[in-house]
Design a protein around this motif. Structure first.
Motif, PDB file in Angstrom:
ATOM      1  N   SER A   1       0.826  -1.217   0.000  1.00 30.86           N
ATOM      2  CA  SER A   1       0.000   0.000   0.000  1.00 30.86           C
ATOM      3  C   SER A   1       0.855   1.261   0.000  1.00 30.86           C
ATOM      4  CB  SER A   1      -0.930  -0.012   1.213  1.00 30.86           C
ATOM      5  OG  SER A   1      -0.186   0.065   2.416  1.00 30.86           O
ATOM      6  N   ILE A   2       1.937   1.257   0.783  1.00 32.84           N
ATOM      7  CA  ILE A   2       2.820   2.426   0.801  1.00 32.84           C
ATOM      8  C   ILE A   2       3.520   2.600  -0.544  1.00 32.84           C
ATOM      9  CG2 ILE A   2       4.889   3.398   1.875  1.00 32.84           C
ATOM     10  CD1 ILE A   2       2.390   3.622   3.549  1.00 32.84           C
ATOM     11  N   ILE A   3       3.918   1.496  -1.158  1.00 33.45           N
ATOM     12  CA  ILE A   3       4.551   1.581  -2.485  1.00 33.45           C
ATOM     13  C   ILE A   3       3.584   2.177  -3.498  1.00 33.45           C
ATOM     14  CG2 ILE A   3       5.465   0.198  -4.392  1.00 33.45           C
ATOM     15  CD1 ILE A   3       6.649  -1.687  -2.333  1.00 33.45           C
ATOM     16  N   LEU A   4       2.318   1.760  -3.452  1.00 32.05           N
ATOM     17  CA  LEU A   4       1.327   2.310  -4.376  1.00 32.05           C
ATOM     18  C   LEU A   4       1.083   3.794  -4.123  1.00 32.05           C
ATOM     19  CD1 LEU A   4      -1.294  -0.583  -4.512  1.00 32.05           C
ATOM     20  CD2 LEU A   4       0.338   0.078  -6.284  1.00 32.05           C
TER      21      LEU A   4
ATOM     22  N   VAL B   1       2.014   9.253  -6.522  1.00 30.37           N
ATOM     23  CA  VAL B   1       2.498  10.632  -6.462  1.00 30.37           C
ATOM     24  C   VAL B   1       3.639  10.867  -7.450  1.00 30.37           C
ATOM     25  CG1 VAL B   1       3.570  12.368  -4.970  1.00 30.37           C
ATOM     26  CG2 VAL B   1       1.779  10.875  -4.074  1.00 30.37           C
ATOM     27  N   LEU B   2       4.540   9.893  -7.569  1.00 32.94           N
ATOM     28  CA  LEU B   2       5.735  10.090  -8.383  1.00 32.94           C
ATOM     29  C   LEU B   2       5.536   9.682  -9.841  1.00 32.94           C
ATOM     30  CD1 LEU B   2       8.405   8.751  -5.857  1.00 32.94           C
ATOM     31  CD2 LEU B   2       7.693  11.113  -6.260  1.00 32.94           C
TER      32      LEU B   2
ATOM     33  N   GLN C   1      -0.755  11.969 -13.922  1.00 32.18           N
ATOM     34  CA  GLN C   1      -1.883  12.426 -14.742  1.00 32.18           C
ATOM     35  C   GLN C   1      -3.175  11.692 -14.393  1.00 32.18           C
ATOM     36  OE1 GLN C   1      -1.614  15.057 -16.822  1.00 32.18           O
ATOM     37  NE2 GLN C   1       0.479  15.184 -16.021  1.00 32.18           N
ATOM     38  N   ALA C   2      -3.230  11.106 -13.204  1.00 33.66           N
ATOM     39  CA  ALA C   2      -4.437  10.386 -12.797  1.00 33.66           C
ATOM     40  C   ALA C   2      -5.553  11.380 -12.455  1.00 33.66           C
ATOM     41  CB  ALA C   2      -4.141   9.487 -11.608  1.00 33.66           C
ATOM     42  N   GLU C   3      -6.765  11.050 -12.850  1.00 36.02           N
ATOM     43  CA  GLU C   3      -7.908  11.929 -12.630  1.00 36.02           C
ATOM     44  C   GLU C   3      -8.617  11.597 -11.324  1.00 36.02           C
ATOM     45  OE1 GLU C   3     -10.552  11.780 -15.911  1.00 36.02           O
ATOM     46  OE2 GLU C   3      -9.335  13.090 -17.174  1.00 36.02           O
TER      47      GLU C   3
ATOM     48  N   GLU D   1      -2.177  18.466  -8.837  1.00 39.01           N
ATOM     49  CA  GLU D   1      -0.756  18.262  -8.575  1.00 39.01           C
ATOM     50  C   GLU D   1      -0.612  17.781  -7.133  1.00 39.01           C
ATOM     51  OE1 GLU D   1       3.391  20.859  -8.299  1.00 39.01           O
ATOM     52  OE2 GLU D   1       1.586  21.720  -9.221  1.00 39.01           O
ATOM     53  N   ILE D   2      -0.103  16.560  -6.947  1.00 43.77           N
ATOM     54  CA  ILE D   2      -0.093  15.911  -5.642  1.00 43.77           C
ATOM     55  C   ILE D   2       1.311  15.944  -5.061  1.00 43.77           C
ATOM     56  CG2 ILE D   2      -0.680  13.822  -4.357  1.00 43.77           C
ATOM     57  CD1 ILE D   2      -2.459  12.991  -6.616  1.00 43.77           C
ATOM     58  N   SER D   3       1.411  16.264  -3.787  1.00 41.03           N
ATOM     59  CA  SER D   3       2.662  16.173  -3.035  1.00 41.03           C
ATOM     60  C   SER D   3       2.378  15.487  -1.705  1.00 41.03           C
ATOM     61  CB  SER D   3       3.273  17.559  -2.802  1.00 41.03           C
ATOM     62  OG  SER D   3       2.373  18.386  -2.090  1.00 41.03           O
TER      63      SER D   3
END
Length: 258
Positions: A141-144, A149-150, A154-156, A182-184
């Motif tokens: 789950s953490i890897i996903l 994020v990285l 371009q995920a909606e 834009e995710i951080s």
């Protein structure tokens, strides 16, 4: 109660494993409730015709969304068939939820085994086998989350609930149907990483404890099979002056045993 505490203190590795699982459970539950896994930067329309936009930063967790009020993201994702978060994060939600609930159960089971007077090889092996896939679920789950994020930039997100920032209108919420924010990462993700590290350490300790118990039982059984009983000095129960010495019987003075 005193016997349970004494057994718990004697089972050092098992007690340490239970403490590590407890820390893992606390970190996982705390991180699941935190709505601060991500910071979503979105461009929201400033005017009714959408010609002008304004950039806003919105806090989001893996399970809860906080922007003026506490919202359950998994329930929001069931409103339509598209879902709220991208598919990669949906899988991360399920894996993290499964791993967290399983670790809470394993923590209680570990303390139950530690409070027993005698070690249980079957219980320790079953617990070690059970915690291994749960740890794998937490790590996956953490890897996903990091990949979303990285790599999946371009995920909606569908139906993202955001406050109405437009001036001179009611202070409410509206949904952005389709948006690519834009995710951080935020500090909630790192709290979850601490829980995953505790899960890995606890699983290693659990396997060490199970292997040590199996080795102790193996050595005891080996010595029992290798031990030669002293038949010449072992009295037969219920018989007076009779000894289990094959090929030898007690004789009176003057008699010869053939």
């Amino acid at each position: 109660m005193a016997d349970c505490l004494g057994n718990l203190l004697r089972a050092k590795i098992l007690a340490l494993t239970g403490i590590v699982y407890g820390l893992c459970s606390v970190a996982c539950v705390l991180s699941a409730l935190l709505p601060f896994w991500f910071v979503l930067k979105v461009n929201l329309p400033f005017t009714d015709d959408g010609t002008q936009t304004i950039t806003r930063s919105i806090n989001s967790g893996l399970f809860f969304f906080d922007e003026g009020r506490f919202l359950n993201m998994m329930m929001l994702g069931k409103v339509d068939n598209q879902g709220l978060v991208p598919p990669m994060l949906e899988i991360a939600q399920l894996l993290f939820l499964l791993g967290s609930l399983g670790m809470i159960v394993c923590c209680a089971s570990t303390f139950i085994l530690a409070c027993r007077k005698y070690a249980s090889t079957t219980g320790e092996l079953c617990l070690a086998v059970a915690t291994t896939p749960l740890t794998v679920c937490l790590v996956a789950s953490i890897i996903l989350v990091f990949l979303s994020v990285l790599a999946d930039t371009q995920a909606e997100w569908h139906g993202l609930p955001v406050p109405d920032y437009t001036p001179n209108r009611y202070a409410g919420f509206y949904k952005v149907l389709n948006i690519v924010p834009e995710i951080s990462l935020n500090y909630g993700t790192y709290v979850a990483c601490i829980g995953v590290v505790f899960s890995i350490v606890g699983t290693v300790f659990m396997w060490i404890q199970a292997c040590c118990t199996c080795q102790e039982f193996h050595d005891t059984r080996y010595h029992m099979l290798r031990e030669v009983p002293d038949l010449g000095s072992s009295p037969i129960p219920g018989k007076h002056q009779a000894f289990a010495n094959i090929g030898y019987t007690r004789t009176t003075p003057g008699e010869i045993n053939i």
